[in-house]
Design a protein around this motif. Structure first.
Motif, PDB file in Angstrom:
ATOM      1  N   LYS A 190      44.561  77.520 121.532  1.00 51.91           N
ATOM      2  CA  LYS A 190      44.285  77.389 120.159  1.00 51.91           C
ATOM      3  C   LYS A 190      42.784  78.379 119.965  1.00 51.91           C
ATOM      4  O   LYS A 190      41.840  78.134 120.791  1.00 51.91           O
ATOM      5  CB  LYS A 190      43.771  75.837 119.917  1.00 51.91           C
ATOM      6  CG  LYS A 190      43.279  75.674 118.388  1.00 51.91           C
ATOM      7  CD  LYS A 190      43.004  74.256 118.461  1.00 51.91           C
ATOM      8  CE  LYS A 190      42.282  74.033 116.795  1.00 51.91           C
ATOM      9  NZ  LYS A 190      41.914  72.343 116.784  1.00 51.91           N
ATOM     10  N   ILE A 230      44.246  77.480 110.582  1.00 53.85           N
ATOM     11  CA  ILE A 230      42.926  77.665 111.121  1.00 53.85           C
ATOM     12  C   ILE A 230      42.334  79.145 110.973  1.00 53.85           C
ATOM     13  O   ILE A 230      43.098  79.950 110.858  1.00 53.85           O
ATOM     14  CB  ILE A 230      43.096  77.494 112.626  1.00 53.85           C
ATOM     15  CG1 ILE A 230      43.589  76.171 113.300  1.00 53.85           C
ATOM     16  CG2 ILE A 230      41.827  77.994 113.699  1.00 53.85           C
ATOM     17  CD1 ILE A 230      44.112  76.109 114.552  1.00 53.85           C
ATOM     18  N   THR A 245      53.275  70.613 119.637  1.00 51.90           N
ATOM     19  CA  THR A 245      52.344  71.330 118.720  1.00 51.90           C
ATOM     20  C   THR A 245      52.389  72.955 119.039  1.00 51.90           C
ATOM     21  O   THR A 245      51.845  73.135 120.146  1.00 51.90           O
ATOM     22  CB  THR A 245      51.000  70.886 118.504  1.00 51.90           C
ATOM     23  OG1 THR A 245      50.929  69.506 118.037  1.00 51.90           O
ATOM     24  CG2 THR A 245      50.274  71.556 117.265  1.00 51.90           C
ATOM     25  N   HIS A 246      52.855  73.650 118.201  1.00 49.14           N
ATOM     26  CA  HIS A 246      52.940  75.091 118.211  1.00 49.14           C
ATOM     27  C   HIS A 246      51.564  75.956 117.381  1.00 49.14           C
ATOM     28  O   HIS A 246      51.567  75.423 116.315  1.00 49.14           O
ATOM     29  CB  HIS A 246      54.243  75.582 118.082  1.00 49.14           C
ATOM     30  CG  HIS A 246      55.284  74.980 118.464  1.00 49.14           C
ATOM     31  ND1 HIS A 246      56.004  75.351 119.426  1.00 49.14           N
ATOM     32  CD2 HIS A 246      55.971  74.003 118.001  1.00 49.14           C
ATOM     33  CE1 HIS A 246      56.980  74.686 119.860  1.00 49.14           C
ATOM     34  NE2 HIS A 246      57.037  73.588 119.076  1.00 49.14           N
ATOM     35  N   HIS A 247      51.093  76.593 118.276  1.00 49.92           N
ATOM     36  CA  HIS A 247      50.030  77.506 117.486  1.00 49.92           C
ATOM     37  C   HIS A 247      50.575  78.955 117.174  1.00 49.92           C
ATOM     38  O   HIS A 247      51.045  79.602 118.049  1.00 49.92           O
ATOM     39  CB  HIS A 247      48.704  77.672 118.188  1.00 49.92           C
ATOM     40  CG  HIS A 247      48.002  76.175 118.303  1.00 49.92           C
ATOM     41  ND1 HIS A 247      48.018  75.363 119.271  1.00 49.92           N
ATOM     42  CD2 HIS A 247      47.294  75.939 117.318  1.00 49.92           C
ATOM     43  CE1 HIS A 247      47.347  74.446 119.065  1.00 49.92           C
ATOM     44  NE2 HIS A 247      46.929  74.291 117.827  1.00 49.92           N
ATOM     45  N   ALA A 276      49.238  75.428 112.745  1.00 49.58           N
ATOM     46  CA  ALA A 276      49.529  74.515 113.896  1.00 49.58           C
ATOM     47  C   ALA A 276      50.761  73.758 113.124  1.00 49.58           C
ATOM     48  O   ALA A 276      50.675  73.345 112.327  1.00 49.58           O
ATOM     49  CB  ALA A 276      48.140  73.541 113.892  1.00 49.58           C
ATOM     50  N   SER A 336      37.806  78.698 115.986  1.00 53.29           N
ATOM     51  CA  SER A 336      37.525  78.738 114.461  1.00 53.29           C
ATOM     52  C   SER A 336      36.356  79.355 113.851  1.00 53.29           C
ATOM     53  O   SER A 336      35.195  79.289 114.851  1.00 53.29           O
ATOM     54  CB  SER A 336      37.806  77.231 113.865  1.00 53.29           C
ATOM     55  OG  SER A 336      38.752  76.712 114.137  1.00 53.29           O
ATOM     56  N   ARG A 368      54.094  71.353 114.129  1.00 56.59           N
ATOM     57  CA  ARG A 368      54.432  70.066 114.681  1.00 56.59           C
ATOM     58  C   ARG A 368      55.876  70.193 114.898  1.00 56.59           C
ATOM     59  O   ARG A 368      56.517  69.748 113.679  1.00 56.59           O
ATOM     60  CB  ARG A 368      53.765  68.969 114.348  1.00 56.59           C
ATOM     61  CG  ARG A 368      54.010  67.619 115.165  1.00 56.59           C
ATOM     62  CD  ARG A 368      53.315  67.829 116.441  1.00 56.59           C
ATOM     63  NE  ARG A 368      53.543  66.551 117.395  1.00 56.59           N
ATOM     64  CZ  ARG A 368      53.218  66.478 118.649  1.00 56.59           C
ATOM     65  NH1 ARG A 368      52.353  67.344 119.090  1.00 56.59           N
ATOM     66  NH2 ARG A 368      53.524  65.390 119.189  1.00 56.59           N
ATOM     67  N   ARG A 390      53.525  83.293 118.690  1.00 49.39           N
ATOM     68  CA  ARG A 390      52.995  81.718 119.122  1.00 49.39           C
ATOM     69  C   ARG A 390      52.021  82.225 120.364  1.00 49.39           C
ATOM     70  O   ARG A 390      52.263  83.145 121.223  1.00 49.39           O
ATOM     71  CB  ARG A 390      54.164  80.949 120.024  1.00 49.39           C
ATOM     72  CG  ARG A 390      55.011  80.259 118.703  1.00 49.39           C
ATOM     73  CD  ARG A 390      56.045  79.191 119.422  1.00 49.39           C
ATOM     74  NE  ARG A 390      56.879  79.674 120.480  1.00 49.39           N
ATOM     75  CZ  ARG A 390      56.854  79.485 121.510  1.00 49.39           C
ATOM     76  NH1 ARG A 390      56.028  78.603 122.294  1.00 49.39           N
ATOM     77  NH2 ARG A 390      57.774  80.082 122.636  1.00 49.39           N
ATOM     78  N   MET A 431      50.004  82.516 115.605  1.00 49.89           N
ATOM     79  CA  MET A 431      48.904  83.420 115.275  1.00 49.89           C
ATOM     80  C   MET A 431      49.629  84.628 114.314  1.00 49.89           C
ATOM     81  O   MET A 431      50.443  84.979 114.738  1.00 49.89           O
ATOM     82  CB  MET A 431      48.309  84.118 116.388  1.00 49.89           C
ATOM     83  CG  MET A 431      47.347  83.063 117.211  1.00 49.89           C
ATOM     84  SD  MET A 431      45.776  83.092 116.265  1.00 49.89           S
ATOM     85  CE  MET A 431      45.287  84.463 116.143  1.00 49.89           C
ATOM     86  N   CYS A 486      45.740  81.040 111.865  1.00 52.02           N
ATOM     87  CA  CYS A 486      46.534  80.353 112.740  1.00 52.02           C
ATOM     88  C   CYS A 486      47.203  79.099 112.153  1.00 52.02           C
ATOM     89  O   CYS A 486      46.546  78.374 111.624  1.00 52.02           O
ATOM     90  CB  CYS A 486      45.877  79.923 114.084  1.00 52.02           C
ATOM     91  SG  CYS A 486      46.733  79.292 115.419  1.00 52.02           S
TER      92      CYS A 486
END
Length: 303
Positions: free
Chosen positions: A66, A28, A46-48, A39, A69, A41, A62, A50, A37
């Motif tokens: 989210k 992202i 699902t971990h984002h 994403a 964008s 899995r 983390r 940054m 960012c």
């Protein structure tokens, strides 16, 4: 708050324990322009992740939210999408206890390293191939001592600080990611909003400039259209003196119906009658155009 080398060591250990083997679902491009960012899995979640290169909030961690964008992804994000989308995160390490984090992705028969120099003012992100050669970067080269450009091998920064000598500023027992996000999430979102505002302002400025140019053209058209009465007056005077005009003349000088001197421009290749008719026709077209131009000009001014 930017993370120091010791804090990044804590973050990397935490991420390596929880995200090793995660599959990349997407990259992202947040609106602030200085972050990406990932994403990732893992089984059932699902971990984002940054990664920020913005001075003052430089770091990695983390996030539960989210990010918003950007309208158009930055080129570096497009490079990563083409290179590592769907690949697995095979390793995440801290380089030499410095503010440099390497994320290794393996997939489709190739390895790619996302090299994160989280050095605040000079922070940058690099995509490296399996041999450590630079494929691209988030920002143009910010280093004055190293040539960090596409096609060249990545060179580490000199004289890293000793992480053992730096404090970890998080309260005992507090999740390092939550602390980092709590410290920097709001500021990051503010920067994203400011970036979005600048984007909107730039877009609006372009629209305004386009409308102003159209307004100027319409005003010029209206000034020409307002010459209809003058042109019709010349045509009537010429009509009254047709016997005195010969073909080939470029102008005809006489006096009008009010006794005022008048110089009438002519097309020498046309007959006196043809010149007169052309002037009447043009005057009629200009007169009819005035209402349309005024309406269009009012609309443009309102816009």
């Amino acid at each position: 708050m930017s993370l120091n080398a010791a804090e990044l060591g804590v973050v990397v250990a935490h991420l390596a324990d929880r995200l090793a083997g995660a599959r990349l679902q997407g990259v992202i491009s947040p609106a602030d322009g200085g972050s990406i960012c990932l994403a990732l899995r893992t089984t059932g979640h699902t971990h984002h992740l940054m990664i920020r290169t913005v001075p003052g909030i430089c770091g990695i961690g983390r996030t539960d939210k989210k990010p918003v964008s950007a309208g158009v992804p930055v080129p570096f994000v497009m490079l990563l999408r083409g290179r590592i989308d769907g690949a697995r995160l095979s390793a995440i390490t801290q380089w030499n206890r410095d503010r440099v984090v390497a994320l290794r992705f393996d997939g489709a028969g190739q390895s790619t390293i996302l090299l994160c120099e989280l050095t605040d003012r000079l922070a940058n992100l690099f995509a490296l191939d399996g041999d450590g050669c630079i494929l691209g970067s988030l920002h143009p080269n910010r280093s004055a001592r190293r040539e960090l450009v596409s096609g060249k091998p990545w060179l580490p920064p000199a004289d890293p600080p000793f992480a053992d000598d730096l404090p970890v500023r998080f309260p005992d027992g507090e999740d390092v990611h939550m602390a980092y996000e709590r410290q920097n999430g709001d500021r990051s979102r503010t920067l994203a909003q400011q970036a979005k505002q600048k984007e909107v302002e730039a877009s609006m400025a372009a629209v305004v400039k386009k409308k102003q140019t159209l307004q100027q053209r319409l005003q010029a058209d209206l000034e020409r259209a307002l010459q209809a009465d003058q042109l019709r007056h010349q045509a009537h005077v010429l009509q009254a003196h047709l016997r005195e005009v010969t073909r080939g003349q470029r102008t005809f000088d006489t006096v009008d119906f009010n006794g005022e001197p008048i110089c009438i421009p002519l097309l020498p290749e046309r007959t006196p009658v043809a010149n007169m008719q052309q002037m009447f026709d043009k005057a009629g077209r200009l007169a009819r155009a005035q209402a349309f131009i005024r309406t269009r000009l009012t609309t443009v001014e309102e816009e």
